[in-house]
Design an enzyme around this catalytic site. Structure first.
Site, PDB file in Angstrom:
ATOM      1  CG  HIS A   1     -30.494 126.045  -7.468  1.00 49.07           C
ATOM      2  ND1 HIS A   1     -31.459 125.353  -7.721  1.00 49.07           N
ATOM      3  CD2 HIS A   1     -30.985 127.213  -7.232  1.00 49.07           C
ATOM      4  CE1 HIS A   1     -32.434 125.674  -7.511  1.00 49.07           C
ATOM      5  NE2 HIS A   1     -32.228 126.977  -7.178  1.00 49.07           N
TER       6      HIS A   1
ATOM      7  CB  SER B   1     -35.286 127.762  -8.726  1.00 50.41           C
ATOM      8  OG  SER B   1     -35.268 127.576  -7.347  1.00 50.41           O
TER       9      SER B   1
ATOM     10  CD  GLU C   1     -29.289 122.193  -8.713  1.00 53.76           C
ATOM     11  OE1 GLU C   1     -30.103 122.548  -8.191  1.00 53.76           O
ATOM     12  OE2 GLU C   1     -28.878 122.113  -9.770  1.00 53.76           O
TER      13      GLU C   1
END
Length: 308
Positions: A280, A157, A250
């Site tokens: 995610h 991320s 996502e």
């Protein structure tokens, strides 16, 4: 599994199994209950969730607490002394810690046989942009100064974005053997089609304004398309081999797709893996999801194939 090949790039679609479809429902329900019933701060709750990824057997843990750098070493037995993995955690720049991410880092360390250093970088709003970027660059240089001649970079991320952002600095790219990222958040301007499509199903970022607020908090008035914050807008022409893993469920799916295509167009070797029906940073659910174990196995193979 469906594979397609373009110039400098392979894209693989991984279908979800019936077992993982059921397991995914349970994982998301447990995650929702965790945050609904949380006590303490959001940072406490996020770390508690992240720590459910188990620390692999056969690794030792060592905390690093220096004035200019903090984090944790996760070392498998007989790890080579000239190679290291630099792991940069996610959390939208406002959450996350190296301690909480030791489990996920250990899953890569044990699969590769290479020690992983998990960086603790300063979080917003106390430390806004470019504090996290500066810490990522400093950590890469710190490893080089300690004799690690080959380094693999990885992150999830926001951590994936910090990896990509640091790669735009030429001396940071030297000695980097490969890069592996999970669900990178690389466009803080939030222009991706998947982010702006109301039909996108994302069980983690509900509502999507969670990311909007996090971007505003981290940027603190800085330009959202600054390459140090949004590396999609500053892709270097020379990159080491790159692997990107992302789930279909996502908002950030198109961040991964766009970076992969642009990096390949620049001449970089890119492996894009898209896992259908997964959320995610699903790799954290290594105990529950076969897809997570497969993804981590693939990440380790990619790293091992590109040590020089």
């Amino acid at each position: 599994m469906t594979q397609t090949y373009k110039l400098n790039m392979s894209e693989t679609r991984h279908p979800i199994s019936a077992a993982d479809r059921e397991a995914e429902i349970a994982v998301l329900a447990a995650m929702g209950a965790h945050f609904t019933n949380m006590t303490g701060t959001m940072r406490d709750a996020y770390d508690a969730m992240t720590e459910t990824t188990p620390i692999a057997e056969g690794v030792t843990l060592e905390e690093v607490d220096e004035p200019q750098l903090k984090g944790w070493w996760v070392r498998p037995e007989q790890a080579p002394s000239d190679r290291a993995i630099l792991f940069i955690h996610g959390g939208a720049y406002v959450l996350g810690s190296a301690r909480a991410y030791r489990g996920l880092a250990s899953q890569l360390a044990i699969r590769t046989g290479v020690a992983s250093f998990v960086l603790d970088y300063p979080l917003a709003p106390e430390h806004p942009f470019p504090a996290a970027f500066d810490a990522a660059v400093a950590a890469r240089r710190w490893l080089g100064e300690r004799g690690f001649g080959q380094i693999a970079l990885t992150g999830d991320s926001a951590g994936g974005a910090l990896v990509f952002g640091a790669m735009a600095t030429e001396d940071i790219r030297s000695e980097v053997a490969s890069v592996v990222v999970f669900s990178p958040w690389i466009d803080l301007a939030l222009t991706g089609a998947s982010f702006n499509d109301p039909a996108t199903y994302d069980p983690i970022f509900l509502p999507p304004q969670i990311l909007t607020k996090a971007a505003e908090t981290y940027l603190a008035g800085a330009a959202p398309k600054d390459g140090r914050a949004s590396p999609l807008y500053d892709i270097p022409k020379a990159l080491p081999p790159l692997a990107i893993q992302v789930g279909t469920d996502e908002l950030l799916l198109d961040d991964a797709r766009r970076y992969a295509a642009a990096a390949a167009a620049q001449g970089g070797k890119v492996q894009l893996d898209i896992y259908e029906g997964l959320h995610h940073v699903f790799q954290r659910s290594v105990m529950e999801l076969q897809g997570a174990r497969h993804a981590l196995d693939d990440a380790a193979v990619f790293m091992k194939c590109h040590w020089r």
